[in-house]
Write a protein that holds these residues in place. Sequence first.
Motif, PDB file in Angstrom:
ATOM      1  N   GLU A 179       0.751   4.714 -13.508  1.00  0.00           N
ATOM      2  CA  GLU A 179       1.818   4.215 -12.632  1.00  0.00           C
ATOM      3  C   GLU A 179       2.711   3.229 -13.379  1.00  0.00           C
TER       4      GLU A 179
ATOM      5  N   GLU B 189      -5.389  -4.271   3.153  1.00  0.00           N
ATOM      6  CA  GLU B 189      -6.064  -5.216   2.255  1.00  0.00           C
ATOM      7  C   GLU B 189      -5.149  -5.618   1.099  1.00  0.00           C
ATOM      8  N   ALA B 190      -4.308  -4.687   0.674  1.00  0.00           N
ATOM      9  CA  ALA B 190      -3.404  -4.976  -0.443  1.00  0.00           C
ATOM     10  C   ALA B 190      -2.271  -5.903  -0.017  1.00  0.00           C
TER      11      ALA B 190
ATOM     12  N   PRO C 174       4.005  -0.158 -12.972  1.00  0.00           N
ATOM     13  CA  PRO C 174       3.655  -1.242 -12.043  1.00  0.00           C
ATOM     14  C   PRO C 174       4.884  -1.880 -11.397  1.00  0.00           C
ATOM     15  N   VAL C 175       4.716  -2.204 -10.135  1.00  0.00           N
ATOM     16  CA  VAL C 175       5.786  -2.862  -9.378  1.00  0.00           C
ATOM     17  C   VAL C 175       5.319  -4.262  -9.057  1.00  0.00           C
TER      18      VAL C 175
ATOM     19  N   TYR D  30     -14.057   6.519 -10.441  1.00  0.00           N
ATOM     20  CA  TYR D  30     -13.113   7.050 -11.432  1.00  0.00           C
ATOM     21  C   TYR D  30     -13.633   8.303 -12.110  1.00  0.00           C
TER      22      TYR D  30
ATOM     23  N   MET E 120     -17.548   1.528  -9.532  1.00  0.00           N
ATOM     24  CA  MET E 120     -16.252   1.847 -10.139  1.00  0.00           C
ATOM     25  C   MET E 120     -16.304   3.095 -11.031  1.00  0.00           C
TER      26      MET E 120
ATOM     27  N   ALA F 225      -1.930   1.867  -2.671  1.00  0.00           N
ATOM     28  CA  ALA F 225      -2.568   0.550  -2.544  1.00  0.00           C
ATOM     29  C   ALA F 225      -3.841   0.347  -3.340  1.00  0.00           C
ATOM     30  N   GLN F 226      -4.812   1.247  -3.220  1.00  0.00           N
ATOM     31  CA  GLN F 226      -6.111   0.919  -3.805  1.00  0.00           C
ATOM     32  C   GLN F 226      -6.173   1.239  -5.299  1.00  0.00           C
ATOM     33  N   LYS F 227      -5.319   2.170  -5.728  1.00  0.00           N
ATOM     34  CA  LYS F 227      -5.083   2.440  -7.155  1.00  0.00           C
ATOM     35  C   LYS F 227      -6.241   3.127  -7.877  1.00  0.00           C
ATOM     36  N   GLU F 228      -7.120   3.797  -7.136  1.00  0.00           N
ATOM     37  CA  GLU F 228      -8.172   4.551  -7.808  1.00  0.00           C
ATOM     38  C   GLU F 228      -7.780   6.018  -7.927  1.00  0.00           C
ATOM     39  N   TYR F 229      -6.581   6.256  -8.379  1.00  0.00           N
ATOM     40  CA  TYR F 229      -6.117   7.629  -8.633  1.00  0.00           C
ATOM     41  C   TYR F 229      -6.565   8.021 -10.031  1.00  0.00           C
ATOM     42  N   ILE F 230      -6.592   9.306 -10.288  1.00  0.00           N
ATOM     43  CA  ILE F 230      -6.843   9.788 -11.651  1.00  0.00           C
ATOM     44  C   ILE F 230      -5.745  10.778 -12.042  1.00  0.00           C
TER      45      ILE F 230
ATOM     46  N   GLN G 254       4.664   0.293  -2.684  1.00  0.00           N
ATOM     47  CA  GLN G 254       4.077  -0.767  -3.492  1.00  0.00           C
ATOM     48  C   GLN G 254       4.901  -2.051  -3.373  1.00  0.00           C
TER      49      GLN G 254
END
Lengths: 550, 136
Positions: free
Chosen positions: A546, A238-239, A548-549, A114, A110, A197-202, A435
Amino acid sequence: MASKQKEWEEGLLCKSLQRAPERREQFVTTSGVPVERLYTPVDIAGKDYATELGFPGEYPFTRGVHPTMYRGKLWTMRMFAGYGTAEETNARFKYLLEHGETGLSVAFDMPTLYGYDADQPMACGEFGKCGVAISSLADMEVLFAGIPVDEITTSMTINSPAAIIWAMYVVAAEKRGIPRQRLGGTIQNDILKEFIAQKEYIFPPGPSMRLIVDTIEFGAREMPLWNTISISGYHIREAGATAVQELAFTLYDGLAYVQAAIDRGLNVDDFAPRLSFFFNSHNDFFEEIAKFRAARRIWAKEMRDRFDAKEPRSWLMRFHTQTAGCSLTAQQPENNVVRTALQALAAVMGGTQSLHTNSMDEALALPSEKAARVALRTQQIIAHESGVTNTIDPLAGSYFVEALTDRTERAARDYFQKIDALGGAIPAIEAGFFQREIADSAHRYQKEIDEGKRTIVGVNDYQTQEPTSIPLLKMDPEGERKHLARLNRVRQERDNDEVRRRLQGLRQAAMGDANTMPYIIDAVRAYATLGEIMQVFRDVFGEYVETPVL
Amino acid sequence: MKERRKIRVLIAKPGLDGHDRGAKVVARALRDAGMEVIYSGLRQTPEMIVETAIQEDVDVIGLSILSGAHLPLFSRLGELTREQGLDRVLIVAGGIIPDEDMPAVREMGIRAVFGPGSSTTDIVDFVLSNAPQDKG
């Protein structure tokens, strides 16, 4: 034909149904698409073989991207692996290669995903937990020590920091005398699906896309064998997405990347052949096969007609597949071997170029050596014992598979229109469209399981009370300490003034509009760490948060 | 007769783990069961989670984590909730938490762990029967 069918329905079928009704009122795929009792020539009437199916290796590639497919060369057996230190993961790579895998695939932890060094506060507790920790070039050198990177291709699941990890791979190889032009592999580098989906944005979407186009441009110029992006549906699925959502959102992301590169002034045929894709293979056998076939056909049409690509190599979609992690159960984990085998078979029948098969223990922990080997053996059994590789696209012409392929293509195109109407991929992300769609599907799926409308063997039916007893992976308890010691050594032994100068050069490039890749490579070569380089971008680009939704 | 207020739940994602499918599914299930659900969003430190719990005056904290970093994060969270006097708050967790970590996790103040394959019905039932009653 239609009248004969009617006759059968009113006669024999009707009598049979009166005697014994079917098990359910409606039959649906895993994704909830209704499936008819029977498919006949009526369902594919009017289909033009040449334009809709064609021959393998030819437009629209429905039947596959190579003229000989697996008769010529099997898919690449590429097991996703990584945990703990670079030493431990290097040993796992060698183990998998010894047992016959034919490509490498790196999982990062992780903090690496990140863009943090292992000693930064946000890395607390995460070291080596879901992948290998890579904080500097020194770790990358250990990771591939003794592995012939000029002979084997390597895929790296890395997104926001993709350019930096790629630069580390390039420099590590060059230090061994292997020129970058000879390196083959893939960086995932797909930020849109991270937002989705995976949410590993920066970084925010704008600068994130800029970094990706930098890599696409650099790759087109200097690394002809490298796939600069792996446009991924895996994580979308997967999400919780359905097969159609996975297909539609992934391909739409692909269109967005092509457009962004064209907007930079690149010629589509210079970069399109190095775009690659990555899909999930879930439980529903025919639905997955139809998805893979539809994916190739849609992409070929879009590349030729929307973007006016001239080279057939720009039209064909090459993709990697991973069996569905989210389908694995913690209950009776041995059953996961069977699920994975069916999913892998669907990927092969769908014409995948490379494949990862999940291990039976992955709902519990990272895969143990033995479990990973069984997963690899699953691919080898399909390749060498099942006979499905003897002929190309063996399910073509099946009334059902062709009808489902067509239906999947239409449904994906309906989504394209919806996303177009929202203004494209990024506005749709900002509006929470993807999302929400995915969360709705995940909610529906879970509800069906909880209500017993969907059977998951061992989970809501056929349960046993016996405790699970499969040996789980144990990591080196000293791993983190060893990794941090190497990181400290790097910081002490390198020329720190040189590192500062190169980071300053990178900062200037990031603030302007130069391609950042050469500056990243310079910084990496001087042993600037991942966290230091990413901090430059964090300062210049800012970080995305983000809404969140639910 | 005084009407009991709705159970207030904070669903939180501690650490860097971005897997939010389970968190969202559980949040909806609790909401469907009549509770008020606040979702923290991603990348929350234990400090941020406890602060939100205080501000939102919640009865329940549900932690979702699949990255394997649960021990240090839960431990810190346990300390903070005790320091802040949140003893009445029911804390539960979901995600991938190995059996061998269970005793330590309970020690940290986590009352129940819902692993892969848990039904939302079981989660709802547990929260309904264990959430604290009206504040005394």
